[in-house]
Design a protein around this motif. Structure first.
Motif, PDB file in Angstrom:
ATOM      1  N   SER A  24       0.855  -1.180   0.000  1.00 45.58           N
ATOM      2  CA  SER A  24       0.000   0.000   0.000  1.00 45.58           C
ATOM      3  C   SER A  24       0.887   1.224   0.000  1.00 45.58           C
ATOM      4  O   SER A  24       2.000   1.198   0.525  1.00 45.58           O
ATOM      5  CB  SER A  24      -0.895   0.010   1.240  1.00 45.58           C
ATOM      6  OG  SER A  24      -1.753  -1.105   1.233  1.00 45.58           O
ATOM      7  N   TYR A  25       0.388   2.287  -0.583  1.00 46.91           N
ATOM      8  CA  TYR A  25       1.177   3.507  -0.686  1.00 46.91           C
ATOM      9  C   TYR A  25       0.395   4.683  -0.141  1.00 46.91           C
ATOM     10  O   TYR A  25      -0.827   4.721  -0.215  1.00 46.91           O
ATOM     11  CB  TYR A  25       1.557   3.765  -2.150  1.00 46.91           C
ATOM     12  CG  TYR A  25       2.412   2.664  -2.721  1.00 46.91           C
ATOM     13  CD1 TYR A  25       3.788   2.704  -2.600  1.00 46.91           C
ATOM     14  CD2 TYR A  25       1.841   1.573  -3.355  1.00 46.91           C
ATOM     15  CE1 TYR A  25       4.579   1.687  -3.102  1.00 46.91           C
ATOM     16  CE2 TYR A  25       2.621   0.558  -3.861  1.00 46.91           C
ATOM     17  CZ  TYR A  25       3.992   0.623  -3.738  1.00 46.91           C
ATOM     18  OH  TYR A  25       4.768  -0.376  -4.226  1.00 46.91           O
ATOM     19  N   VAL A  26       1.097   5.652   0.404  1.00 48.18           N
ATOM     20  CA  VAL A  26       0.505   6.912   0.851  1.00 48.18           C
ATOM     21  C   VAL A  26       1.226   8.033   0.125  1.00 48.18           C
ATOM     22  O   VAL A  26       2.340   7.863  -0.362  1.00 48.18           O
ATOM     23  CB  VAL A  26       0.616   7.099   2.381  1.00 48.18           C
ATOM     24  CG1 VAL A  26      -0.164   6.029   3.117  1.00 48.18           C
ATOM     25  CG2 VAL A  26       2.056   7.116   2.823  1.00 48.18           C
ATOM     26  N   ALA A  27       0.584   9.180   0.093  1.00 44.81           N
ATOM     27  CA  ALA A  27       1.187  10.342  -0.547  1.00 44.81           C
ATOM     28  C   ALA A  27       2.466  10.729   0.183  1.00 44.81           C
ATOM     29  O   ALA A  27       2.544  10.586   1.419  1.00 44.81           O
ATOM     30  CB  ALA A  27       0.210  11.508  -0.532  1.00 44.81           C
ATOM     31  N   PRO A  28       3.497  11.201  -0.528  1.00 40.54           N
ATOM     32  CA  PRO A  28       4.747  11.613   0.131  1.00 40.54           C
ATOM     33  C   PRO A  28       4.533  12.619   1.257  1.00 40.54           C
ATOM     34  O   PRO A  28       5.201  12.548   2.283  1.00 40.54           O
ATOM     35  CB  PRO A  28       5.564  12.211  -1.013  1.00 40.54           C
ATOM     36  CG  PRO A  28       5.068  11.508  -2.234  1.00 40.54           C
ATOM     37  CD  PRO A  28       3.592  11.313  -1.988  1.00 40.54           C
ATOM     38  N   ALA A  29       3.581  13.531   1.096  1.00 41.76           N
ATOM     39  CA  ALA A  29       3.312  14.521   2.148  1.00 41.76           C
ATOM     40  C   ALA A  29       2.767  13.853   3.407  1.00 41.76           C
ATOM     41  O   ALA A  29       3.123  14.226   4.529  1.00 41.76           O
ATOM     42  CB  ALA A  29       2.335  15.582   1.645  1.00 41.76           C
ATOM     43  N   THR A  30       1.921  12.844   3.221  1.00 42.48           N
ATOM     44  CA  THR A  30       1.384  12.103   4.366  1.00 42.48           C
ATOM     45  C   THR A  30       2.492  11.359   5.087  1.00 42.48           C
ATOM     46  O   THR A  30       2.566  11.368   6.322  1.00 42.48           O
ATOM     47  CB  THR A  30       0.297  11.112   3.903  1.00 42.48           C
ATOM     48  OG1 THR A  30      -0.734  11.827   3.223  1.00 42.48           O
ATOM     49  CG2 THR A  30      -0.291  10.343   5.065  1.00 42.48           C
ATOM     50  N   ALA A  31       3.381  10.732   4.344  1.00 43.18           N
ATOM     51  CA  ALA A  31       4.511  10.012   4.944  1.00 43.18           C
ATOM     52  C   ALA A  31       5.426  10.975   5.690  1.00 43.18           C
ATOM     53  O   ALA A  31       5.921  10.663   6.774  1.00 43.18           O
ATOM     54  CB  ALA A  31       5.284   9.260   3.875  1.00 43.18           C
ATOM     55  N   ALA A  32       5.652  12.149   5.136  1.00 38.67           N
ATOM     56  CA  ALA A  32       6.518  13.140   5.796  1.00 38.67           C
ATOM     57  C   ALA A  32       5.911  13.614   7.110  1.00 38.67           C
ATOM     58  O   ALA A  32       6.630  13.879   8.079  1.00 38.67           O
ATOM     59  CB  ALA A  32       6.760  14.316   4.859  1.00 38.67           C
ATOM     60  N   ASP A  33       4.580  13.710   7.165  1.00 38.85           N
ATOM     61  CA  ASP A  33       3.904  14.118   8.403  1.00 38.85           C
ATOM     62  C   ASP A  33       3.999  13.049   9.484  1.00 38.85           C
ATOM     63  O   ASP A  33       3.787  13.325  10.647  1.00 38.85           O
ATOM     64  CB  ASP A  33       2.431  14.428   8.133  1.00 38.85           C
ATOM     65  CG  ASP A  33       2.236  15.744   7.397  1.00 38.85           C
ATOM     66  OD1 ASP A  33       3.181  16.573   7.385  1.00 38.85           O
ATOM     67  OD2 ASP A  33       1.142  15.948   6.836  1.00 38.85           O
ATOM     68  N   ALA A  34       4.294  11.823   9.102  1.00 41.90           N
ATOM     69  CA  ALA A  34       4.387  10.706  10.047  1.00 41.90           C
ATOM     70  C   ALA A  34       5.849  10.364  10.311  1.00 41.90           C
ATOM     71  O   ALA A  34       6.235   9.200  10.325  1.00 41.90           O
ATOM     72  CB  ALA A  34       3.636   9.507   9.489  1.00 41.90           C
ATOM     73  N   SER A  35       6.666  11.367  10.546  1.00 40.88           N
ATOM     74  CA  SER A  35       8.111  11.144  10.673  1.00 40.88           C
ATOM     75  C   SER A  35       8.472  10.166  11.792  1.00 40.88           C
ATOM     76  O   SER A  35       9.465   9.454  11.683  1.00 40.88           O
ATOM     77  CB  SER A  35       8.832  12.472  10.873  1.00 40.88           C
ATOM     78  OG  SER A  35       8.387  13.100  12.057  1.00 40.88           O
ATOM     79  N   GLU A  36       7.675  10.092  12.843  1.00 39.59           N
ATOM     80  CA  GLU A  36       7.994   9.160  13.926  1.00 39.59           C
ATOM     81  C   GLU A  36       7.801   7.710  13.512  1.00 39.59           C
ATOM     82  O   GLU A  36       8.245   6.794  14.207  1.00 39.59           O
ATOM     83  CB  GLU A  36       7.170   9.465  15.189  1.00 39.59           C
ATOM     84  CG  GLU A  36       5.689   9.191  15.048  1.00 39.59           C
ATOM     85  CD  GLU A  36       4.860  10.376  14.528  1.00 39.59           C
ATOM     86  OE1 GLU A  36       3.649  10.363  14.760  1.00 39.59           O
ATOM     87  OE2 GLU A  36       5.411  11.289  13.890  1.00 39.59           O
ATOM     88  N   PHE A  37       7.165   7.484  12.360  1.00 42.64           N
ATOM     89  CA  PHE A  37       6.932   6.136  11.863  1.00 42.64           C
ATOM     90  C   PHE A  37       7.836   5.778  10.685  1.00 42.64           C
ATOM     91  O   PHE A  37       7.720   4.687  10.139  1.00 42.64           O
ATOM     92  CB  PHE A  37       5.467   5.950  11.460  1.00 42.64           C
ATOM     93  CG  PHE A  37       4.514   6.132  12.614  1.00 42.64           C
ATOM     94  CD1 PHE A  37       4.399   5.162  13.583  1.00 42.64           C
ATOM     95  CD2 PHE A  37       3.759   7.281  12.720  1.00 42.64           C
ATOM     96  CE1 PHE A  37       3.540   5.321  14.653  1.00 42.64           C
ATOM     97  CE2 PHE A  37       2.890   7.453  13.780  1.00 42.64           C
ATOM     98  CZ  PHE A  37       2.776   6.479  14.757  1.00 42.64           C
ATOM     99  N   GLN A  38       8.716   6.678  10.283  1.00 42.36           N
ATOM    100  CA  GLN A  38       9.603   6.384   9.165  1.00 42.36           C
ATOM    101  C   GLN A  38      10.619   5.332   9.578  1.00 42.36           C
ATOM    102  O   GLN A  38      11.127   5.345  10.698  1.00 42.36           O
ATOM    103  CB  GLN A  38      10.299   7.650   8.689  1.00 42.36           C
ATOM    104  CG  GLN A  38       9.341   8.589   8.001  1.00 42.36           C
ATOM    105  CD  GLN A  38      10.018   9.829   7.464  1.00 42.36           C
ATOM    106  OE1 GLN A  38      11.215  10.018   7.616  1.00 42.36           O
ATOM    107  NE2 GLN A  38       9.250  10.682   6.823  1.00 42.36           N
ATOM    108  N   LEU A  39      10.897   4.417   8.662  1.00 44.85           N
ATOM    109  CA  LEU A  39      11.824   3.323   8.920  1.00 44.85           C
ATOM    110  C   LEU A  39      13.162   3.598   8.259  1.00 44.85           C
ATOM    111  O   LEU A  39      13.249   4.370   7.305  1.00 44.85           O
ATOM    112  CB  LEU A  39      11.233   2.018   8.389  1.00 44.85           C
ATOM    113  CG  LEU A  39       9.928   1.580   9.057  1.00 44.85           C
ATOM    114  CD1 LEU A  39       9.328   0.404   8.316  1.00 44.85           C
ATOM    115  CD2 LEU A  39      10.150   1.263  10.516  1.00 44.85           C
ATOM    116  N   GLY A  40      14.170   2.946   8.782  1.00 46.90           N
ATOM    117  CA  GLY A  40      15.512   3.091   8.239  1.00 46.90           C
ATOM    118  C   GLY A  40      16.108   1.737   7.904  1.00 46.90           C
ATOM    119  O   GLY A  40      15.589   0.689   8.311  1.00 46.90           O
TER     120      GLY A  40
END
Length: 71
Positions: free
Chosen positions: A5-21
């Motif tokens: 599933s994909y979300v808009a880049p802006a939505t992903a950026a707003d969820a920075s605490e959930f970004q994976l590395g």
């Protein structure tokens, strides 16, 4: 990629605490419960989804990420 599933880049950026590395260790909490995976650089960018747990190793001298994620 099948089944993703994909979300808009802006939505992903707003969820920075959930970004994976790269190297993050994930575990399935539904579906294939207990399956473990590691995030690869080629998987990025990606964010943590609900019903997926992420392990955080607080002391690398006491727990090796390679050992934890071995199948």
């Amino acid at each position: 990629m099948c089944g993703c599933s994909y979300v808009a880049p802006a939505t992903a950026a707003d969820a920075s605490e959930f970004q994976l590395g790269p190297g993050d260790i994930l575990i399935a909490m539904t579906g294939y419960i207990g399956d473990v995976a590691r995030v690869r650089a080629t998987d990025l960018p990606c964010v943590l989804n609900q019903r997926v747990g992420k392990f955080s190793i607080l002391d690398a001298h006491r727990l090796d990420a390679d050992y934890l994620s071995a199948s």
